[in-house]
Write a protein that holds these residues in place. Structure first.
Motif, PDB file in Angstrom:
ATOM      1  N   SER A 188      41.760  31.098  50.825  1.00 14.44           N
ATOM      2  CA  SER A 188      40.770  32.101  50.419  1.00 14.44           C
ATOM      3  C   SER A 188      41.424  33.243  49.647  1.00 14.44           C
ATOM      4  O   SER A 188      40.869  33.746  48.661  1.00 14.44           O
ATOM      5  N   MET A 189      42.609  33.674  50.108  1.00 17.33           N
ATOM      6  CA  MET A 189      43.340  34.725  49.386  1.00 17.33           C
ATOM      7  C   MET A 189      43.659  34.276  47.963  1.00 17.33           C
ATOM      8  O   MET A 189      43.522  35.042  46.995  1.00 17.33           O
ATOM      9  N   HIS A 190      44.098  33.038  47.846  1.00 19.63           N
ATOM     10  CA  HIS A 190      44.454  32.484  46.540  1.00 19.63           C
ATOM     11  C   HIS A 190      43.233  32.454  45.626  1.00 19.63           C
ATOM     12  O   HIS A 190      43.307  32.819  44.443  1.00 19.63           O
ATOM     13  N   ALA A 191      42.099  32.044  46.191  1.00 23.42           N
ATOM     14  CA  ALA A 191      40.871  31.978  45.400  1.00 23.42           C
ATOM     15  C   ALA A 191      40.446  33.371  44.939  1.00 23.42           C
ATOM     16  O   ALA A 191      40.050  33.565  43.779  1.00 23.42           O
ATOM     17  N   LEU A 192      40.527  34.353  45.833  1.00 25.46           N
ATOM     18  CA  LEU A 192      40.188  35.726  45.454  1.00 25.46           C
ATOM     19  C   LEU A 192      41.113  36.233  44.351  1.00 25.46           C
ATOM     20  O   LEU A 192      40.666  36.903  43.400  1.00 25.46           O
ATOM     21  N   ALA A 193      42.393  35.914  44.465  1.00 25.93           N
ATOM     22  CA  ALA A 193      43.355  36.349  43.452  1.00 25.93           C
ATOM     23  C   ALA A 193      43.015  35.777  42.085  1.00 25.93           C
ATOM     24  O   ALA A 193      43.122  36.471  41.061  1.00 25.93           O
ATOM     25  N   LEU A 194      42.588  34.520  42.059  1.00 24.41           N
ATOM     26  CA  LEU A 194      42.230  33.889  40.789  1.00 24.41           C
ATOM     27  C   LEU A 194      41.082  34.625  40.106  1.00 24.41           C
ATOM     28  O   LEU A 194      41.105  34.858  38.892  1.00 24.41           O
ATOM     29  N   VAL A 195      40.080  34.990  40.891  1.00 20.45           N
ATOM     30  CA  VAL A 195      38.928  35.676  40.303  1.00 20.45           C
ATOM     31  C   VAL A 195      39.317  37.074  39.836  1.00 20.45           C
ATOM     32  O   VAL A 195      38.958  37.492  38.730  1.00 20.45           O
ATOM     33  N   TYR A 196      40.036  37.812  40.681  1.00 19.76           N
ATOM     34  CA  TYR A 196      40.453  39.157  40.282  1.00 19.76           C
ATOM     35  C   TYR A 196      41.322  39.114  39.023  1.00 19.76           C
ATOM     36  O   TYR A 196      41.219  39.982  38.149  1.00 19.76           O
ATOM     37  N   SER A 197      42.160  38.108  38.924  1.00 15.35           N
ATOM     38  CA  SER A 197      42.988  37.967  37.731  1.00 15.35           C
ATOM     39  C   SER A 197      42.117  37.743  36.499  1.00 15.35           C
ATOM     40  O   SER A 197      42.347  38.334  35.439  1.00 15.35           O
ATOM     41  N   GLY A 198      41.103  36.880  36.642  1.00 14.05           N
ATOM     42  CA  GLY A 198      40.192  36.625  35.532  1.00 14.05           C
ATOM     43  C   GLY A 198      39.401  37.847  35.123  1.00 14.05           C
ATOM     44  O   GLY A 198      38.997  37.979  33.966  1.00 14.05           O
ATOM     45  N   LEU A 199      39.183  38.772  36.066  1.00 14.52           N
ATOM     46  CA  LEU A 199      38.471  40.014  35.764  1.00 14.52           C
ATOM     47  C   LEU A 199      39.399  41.098  35.215  1.00 14.52           C
ATOM     48  O   LEU A 199      38.966  42.214  34.957  1.00 14.52           O
ATOM     49  N   GLY A 200      40.676  40.765  35.077  1.00 14.78           N
ATOM     50  CA  GLY A 200      41.633  41.745  34.573  1.00 14.78           C
ATOM     51  C   GLY A 200      42.131  42.694  35.627  1.00 14.78           C
ATOM     52  O   GLY A 200      42.843  43.653  35.323  1.00 14.78           O
ATOM     53  N   GLN A 201      41.802  42.449  36.895  1.00 17.43           N
ATOM     54  CA  GLN A 201      42.242  43.311  37.995  1.00 17.43           C
ATOM     55  C   GLN A 201      43.518  42.721  38.601  1.00 17.43           C
ATOM     56  O   GLN A 201      43.527  42.201  39.719  1.00 17.43           O
ATOM     57  N   ASP A 202      44.589  42.817  37.825  1.00 23.23           N
ATOM     58  CA  ASP A 202      45.814  42.112  38.184  1.00 23.23           C
ATOM     59  C   ASP A 202      46.511  42.691  39.412  1.00 23.23           C
ATOM     60  O   ASP A 202      47.200  41.964  40.134  1.00 23.23           O
ATOM     61  N   GLN A 203      46.337  43.969  39.648  1.00 25.03           N
ATOM     62  CA  GLN A 203      46.960  44.564  40.827  1.00 25.03           C
ATOM     63  C   GLN A 203      46.382  43.943  42.101  1.00 25.03           C
ATOM     64  O   GLN A 203      47.115  43.543  43.010  1.00 25.03           O
ATOM     65  N   LYS A 204      45.041  43.835  42.166  1.00 23.32           N
ATOM     66  CA  LYS A 204      44.409  43.209  43.319  1.00 23.32           C
ATOM     67  C   LYS A 204      44.802  41.737  43.411  1.00 23.32           C
ATOM     68  O   LYS A 204      45.023  41.193  44.500  1.00 23.32           O
TER      69      LYS A 204
END
Length: 468
Positions: A188-204
């Motif tokens: 789940s953490m990995h999946a959340l990271a993928l979405v945040y990365s796609g949104l440009g929220q790289d820190q999260k």
């Protein structure tokens, strides 16, 4: 039948496979070496017997088995077989409902969702997973509810519905945390990271991904650890730090010895290829892309294959082989459009537009880039949107339409500023590297503003480059 997690974009981690109750009841009928049609014929005979004896429970069971076999296709998930799979599964579903077997009903809903996944009909797939999650929630089966919610999130992510994906992934993470299932927490953490990365929220994204790396490492989960390391590499690559990206990719690759990790191996090989491409080493990039393409084509992962085809097109484009590049781009965008991969299609359309512009076809270039921009906005990717806006600024500058060029330049800078805000908590060197990578766009916009007599705005744009 088997309940398989649908994978988020770029996530090749083979997630937990849950086997339905009927597998235990019918295990003697399953033979990995038996031809597919032979297995189907055995279950057809059992189906006929169940119908002759009016045994509704066995009838539903055999219909489900036959649907599973058509959907799985002996390991080859071909879209043409999914219609047959759905024909049988849709006969089994009302029987399970008549029998008031809610657990069996949920598992058939899952199998129908998987069949639609293989057929590339993701929105319908998602609807079935939602129904499945609702049933497991009513039954108090938190583990299977979380798995179904994760699948819904994965489909939302693939469709570019980022906010919805974050909602479902957050629900999933909370349930797995409550149950103490650390391996699934990492998923789940990995999946959340993928979405945040796609949104440009790289820190999260980095925060979640590093947590996933730690959990997987502690558990000895090499595949999970490699998947998270791969994504950290991608985040650094997107921020312009290719050497740092290669460090993470090269940490991930040696962990991928399991045959089950071939898709993740392809993903990591592609990441290495992209890093070398950005470093100007086209031949190395092509070598790694070709290795990845071979694995993906063999496995039938068409969405990811399309991404690599687009990347190969970019290698040829950078080498001055525009027509060959277009061949690869058109193969890619055809697949992406068919399966609904709006994010991938946006990037490929942008690449087609830039290539058309280079060969002098300005009208086609504009159509493709505007179509790509529309999709980039729809999937809420500020990084991609900013790149396309910057490209359109150059296009309209070349067309001697400075006012329109300034409009797109402003949009590009706004997108980059959004990303800079999201990474403000990262290392200063990393932030400076990102600004340096985008500085040409700021300066080009400032130059256009000066020529338009908008000196104050030009100064403001240049001041943004100095901000820490």
């Amino acid at each position: 039948m088997r309940n398989v997690h649908r994978m988020p974009p770029i996530l090749f981690r083979p997630l937990t496979v849950l086997v339905a109750m009927c597998v235990l009841q019918c295990s003697s009928a399953w033979g990995q070496d038996a031809p597919l049609q032979g297995q189907i014929a055995q279950h057809e005979k059992r189906l006929a017997k169940a119908r002759a004896t009016k045994n509704r429970k066995d009838e539903a069971l055999e219909l489900t088995w036959i649907g599973f076999l058509y959907s799985n296709g002996g390991g080859q998930q071909k879209a043409g077989q999914q219609e047959k799979a759905l024909e049988y599964l849709n006969q089994a579903l009302p029987i399970q409902r008549d029998l008031h077997d809610r657990n069996g009903e949920a598992r058939i809903l899952d199998d129908i969702g998987v069949a639609y996944s293989y057929a590339g009909q993701m929105q319908i797939e998602s609807d079935y997973y939602k129904q499945e999650a609702s049933i497991f929630r009513d039954l108090g089966d938190l583990t299977n509810e979380a798995r179904a919610l994760l699948n819904v999130g994965n489909v939302n992510s693939q469709l570019g519905q980022s906010e919805a994906a974050l909602d479902y992934y957050t629900q999933t993470l909370a349930i797995y945390h409550q149950l103490g299932l650390r391996d699934q927490e990492a998923v789940s953490m990995h999946a959340l990271a993928l979405v945040y990365s796609g949104l440009g929220q790289d820190q999260k994204a980095l925060e979640y991904e590093r947590q996933a790396v730690s959990v997987c490492h502690d558990m000895g989960d090499n595949i999970g650890e490699a998947s998270a390391l791969d994504q950290v590499g991608r985040i650094y690559s997107g921020l312009g730090q290719q050497h740092k990206a290669l460090e993470y990719f090269n940490q991930a690759l040696p962990l991928l010895h399991d045959p089950k990790s071939r898709l993740l191996e392809a993903n990591t090989l592609a990441g290495i290829g992209s890093a070398y491409f950005d470093l100007g080493q086209q031949q190395k990039a092509l070598e790694y892309y070709s290795q990845a393409l071979s694995i993906l084509h063999e496995a039938g992962w068409f969405i990811q294959e399309a991404g690599i085809l687009s990347n190969i097109g970019s290698v040829y484009r950078s080498s001055g082989q525009q027509q060959k590049a277009l061949e690869y781009y058109y193969q890619a965008t055809s697949i992406q459009h068919k399966v609904g991969d709006r994010h991938g299609e946006a990037g490929t359309l942008w690449a087609i537009g830039r290539t058309d512009d280079e060969i002098g076809d300005a009208d086609s270039a504009l159509r493709s880039e505007m179509a790509g921009l529309s999709l980039a906005i729809a999937v809420e990717d500020p990084g991609l949107q900013g790149e396309i806006d910057a490209s359109l600024m150059s296009y309209f500058q070349n067309q001697r339409q400075p006012a329109v060029a300034i409009f797109f330049g402003m949009n590009a800078v706004n997108c980059y500023q959004q990303i800079r805000k999201s990474i403000s908590g990262l290392d200063q060197d990393l932030q400076s590297s990102y600004v340096q990578a985008k500085s040409a766009t700021y300066r080009q916009l400032a130059e256009l503003l000066v020529k338009a007599g908008r000196l104050g705005e030009a100064e403001q744009v240049l001041d943004l480059l100095k901000e820490e």
